[in-house]
Scaffold this motif. Structure first.
Motif, mmCIF file in Angstrom:
data_model
loop_
_atom_site.group_PDB
_atom_site.id
_atom_site.type_symbol
_atom_site.label_atom_id
_atom_site.label_comp_id
_atom_site.label_asym_id
_atom_site.label_seq_id
_atom_site.Cartn_x
_atom_site.Cartn_y
_atom_site.Cartn_z
ATOM 1 N N UNK A 15 41.496 38.541 29.123
ATOM 2 C CA UNK A 15 40.160 39.152 29.027
ATOM 3 C C UNK A 15 40.043 40.465 29.795
ATOM 4 N N UNK A 16 40.848 41.456 29.412
ATOM 5 C CA UNK A 16 40.848 42.733 30.094
ATOM 6 C C UNK A 16 42.192 43.398 29.971
ATOM 7 N N UNK A 17 42.387 44.430 30.763
ATOM 8 C CA UNK A 17 43.659 45.145 30.800
ATOM 9 C C UNK A 17 44.419 44.683 32.034
ATOM 10 N N UNK A 18 45.638 44.165 31.830
ATOM 11 C CA UNK A 18 46.408 43.600 32.928
ATOM 12 C C UNK A 18 47.732 44.340 33.094
ATOM 13 N N UNK A 19 48.044 44.661 34.332
ATOM 14 C CA UNK A 19 49.347 45.203 34.676
ATOM 15 C C UNK A 19 50.110 44.173 35.479
ATOM 16 N N UNK A 20 51.353 43.945 35.108
ATOM 17 C CA UNK A 20 52.142 42.880 35.739
ATOM 18 C C UNK A 20 53.529 43.380 36.094
ATOM 19 N N UNK A 21 53.977 43.019 37.292
ATOM 20 C CA UNK A 21 55.374 43.210 37.680
ATOM 21 C C UNK A 21 55.872 41.902 38.262
ATOM 22 N N UNK A 22 56.997 41.419 37.758
ATOM 23 C CA UNK A 22 57.578 40.177 38.250
ATOM 24 C C UNK A 22 59.067 40.391 38.489
ATOM 25 N N UNK A 192 55.070 49.141 42.307
ATOM 26 C CA UNK A 192 55.237 49.521 43.704
ATOM 27 C C UNK A 192 54.695 48.462 44.654
ATOM 28 N N UNK A 193 53.555 47.860 44.334
ATOM 29 C CA UNK A 193 53.071 46.785 45.206
ATOM 30 C C UNK A 193 54.054 45.620 45.196
ATOM 31 N N UNK A 194 54.638 45.359 44.035
ATOM 32 C CA UNK A 194 55.612 44.265 43.949
ATOM 33 C C UNK A 194 56.885 44.585 44.728
ATOM 34 N N UNK A 251 48.590 39.000 44.104
ATOM 35 C CA UNK A 251 49.955 39.489 44.299
ATOM 36 C C UNK A 251 50.617 38.680 45.393
ATOM 37 N N UNK A 252 51.859 38.273 45.166
ATOM 38 C CA UNK A 252 52.514 37.483 46.195
ATOM 39 C C UNK A 252 53.922 37.059 45.858
ATOM 40 N N UNK A 253 54.381 36.093 46.624
ATOM 41 C CA UNK A 253 55.717 35.514 46.485
ATOM 42 C C UNK A 253 55.577 34.050 46.101
ATOM 43 N N UNK A 254 56.232 33.656 45.017
ATOM 44 C CA UNK A 254 56.282 32.253 44.590
ATOM 45 C C UNK A 254 57.658 31.713 44.929
ATOM 46 N N UNK A 255 57.687 30.628 45.678
ATOM 47 C CA UNK A 255 58.960 30.035 46.103
ATOM 48 C C UNK A 255 59.388 28.953 45.125
ATOM 49 N N UNK A 263 60.170 34.455 43.600
ATOM 50 C CA UNK A 263 59.690 35.461 42.655
ATOM 51 C C UNK A 263 58.622 36.299 43.335
ATOM 52 N N UNK A 264 58.778 37.610 43.323
ATOM 53 C CA UNK A 264 57.689 38.510 43.690
ATOM 54 C C UNK A 264 56.908 38.813 42.419
ATOM 55 N N UNK A 265 55.599 38.643 42.481
ATOM 56 C CA UNK A 265 54.793 38.854 41.283
ATOM 57 C C UNK A 265 53.463 39.501 41.645
ATOM 58 N N UNK A 266 53.127 40.543 40.921
ATOM 59 C CA UNK A 266 51.876 41.265 41.124
ATOM 60 C C UNK A 266 51.149 41.360 39.797
ATOM 61 N N UNK A 267 49.899 40.909 39.795
ATOM 62 C CA UNK A 267 49.050 41.008 38.606
ATOM 63 C C UNK A 267 47.786 41.752 39.006
#
Length: 297
Positions: A15-22, A192-194, A251-255, A263-267
């Protein structure tokens, strides 16, 4: 390719515009969507602030155990609990950093920003780290001011009351669109945040003990309706949420289990039409990447 396909599938009907880095921190496997576009960070900008604070601690300019007293006239509205306490409450710098992160306390954040020398210093530190697509222009006070059509440069008791009045009544006109993905807002690319998160997890910046302290604070996050929401029970996630206007971020780290790394992941998002749906979209993205990292199960 599997990660990218899973990500694109998870983004359907978002529901919007999403930018993702994983990014799989250990193997380098990655996926992205609009990951080189700028997005408003909202309270996710508190991750770079935390990193810069720890640099100041390491270089001896700030001590984690020093105490900072709150003052009624300096209160910052919005999220957090420090503004609700009696004036004069003296918390340690570590306490302020923890409140800033785990309950997104705006007053604690601005006290930390003042302590480390201003928001410009945080941006400069990010650029020194090679994260040139992180731009920080506003404190929490300034950001919230803009959200209700105010332009008070510094907190005051009268300003706090006026903010509360405008927020409650809706009696204001926007004079600065904080959601706009421009460099005069607090913005970054998801990539960059990721990268910053991956640097922390890999202990590539500052000392390992400082990085571990930051991760420990991030793991204590109290708002868990986004990245962690659909992950298996007990999954550790070190993360920071952010919300302002039509922006819903995490944005964070999933173990991963079984020694499979992290996994580093930023949404990051904009133009969100419904907050609960956006939170669920972030959760679906996190679960899709998590499953792919474990072999697509």
């Amino acid at each position: 390719m599997a990660w990218q396909k899973a990500l694109e599938e998870a983004l359907k009907d978002a529901p919007g515009v999403f930018g993702v880095a994983a990014l799989h921190v250990e193997t380098g496997e990655e996926a992205g969507h609009l990951d080189d576009e700028l997005f408003q960070l909202a309270s996710a900008f508190k991750i770079p602030i935390l990193v810069t604070l720890m640099r100041e601690v390491e270089e001896g300019r700030v001590a984690l155990d020093q105490r900072i007293a709150s003052q009624k006239e300096n209160r910052v509205p919005g999220s957090g609990i420090l503004q609700e306490l009696d004036a004069g409450a003296a918390l340690t710098v570590k306490d302020l950093a923890t409140l800033m992160t785990i309950v997104s306390d705006n007053y604690a954040t601005d006290l930390v920003i003042e302590l480390i020398g201003g928001i410009d210093k945080v941006e400069a530190h990010m650029h020194e780290l090679g994260l040139e697509q992180i731009y920080l222009r506003h404190t929490c006070w300034q950001l919230l001011n803009h959200c209700v059509g105010m332009n008070e440069p510094a907190p005051s008791a009268a300003g706090y009351d006026e903010y509360e009045r405008r927020e409650e009544t809706g009696d204001y006109a926007i004079i600065h669109d904080v959601s706009a993905p421009t460099r005069d807002n607090n913005v970054a690319t998801p990539r960059d945040l990721n990268r910053l998160l991956a640097m922390i997890e890999r202990k590539e910046i500052l000392t390992p003990s400082s990085c571990e302290l930051m991760l420990d604070i991030l793991r204590r996050q109290q708002f868990n309706s986004r990245l962690p929401y659909l992950l298996p029970e007990g999954t550790k996630v070190a993360h920071k949420t952010g919300t302002v206007n039509a922006v819903v971020n995490d944005a964070g780290i999933i173990y991963l289990p079984e020694g499979k790394g992290a996994i580093a992941i930023t949404v990051l998002s904009r133009a969100v039409t419904e907050k609960p749906a956006a939170e669920l979209a972030i959760a679906r993205i996190a679960r899709a990447i998590y499953d792919q990292a474990l072999g697509g199960r």
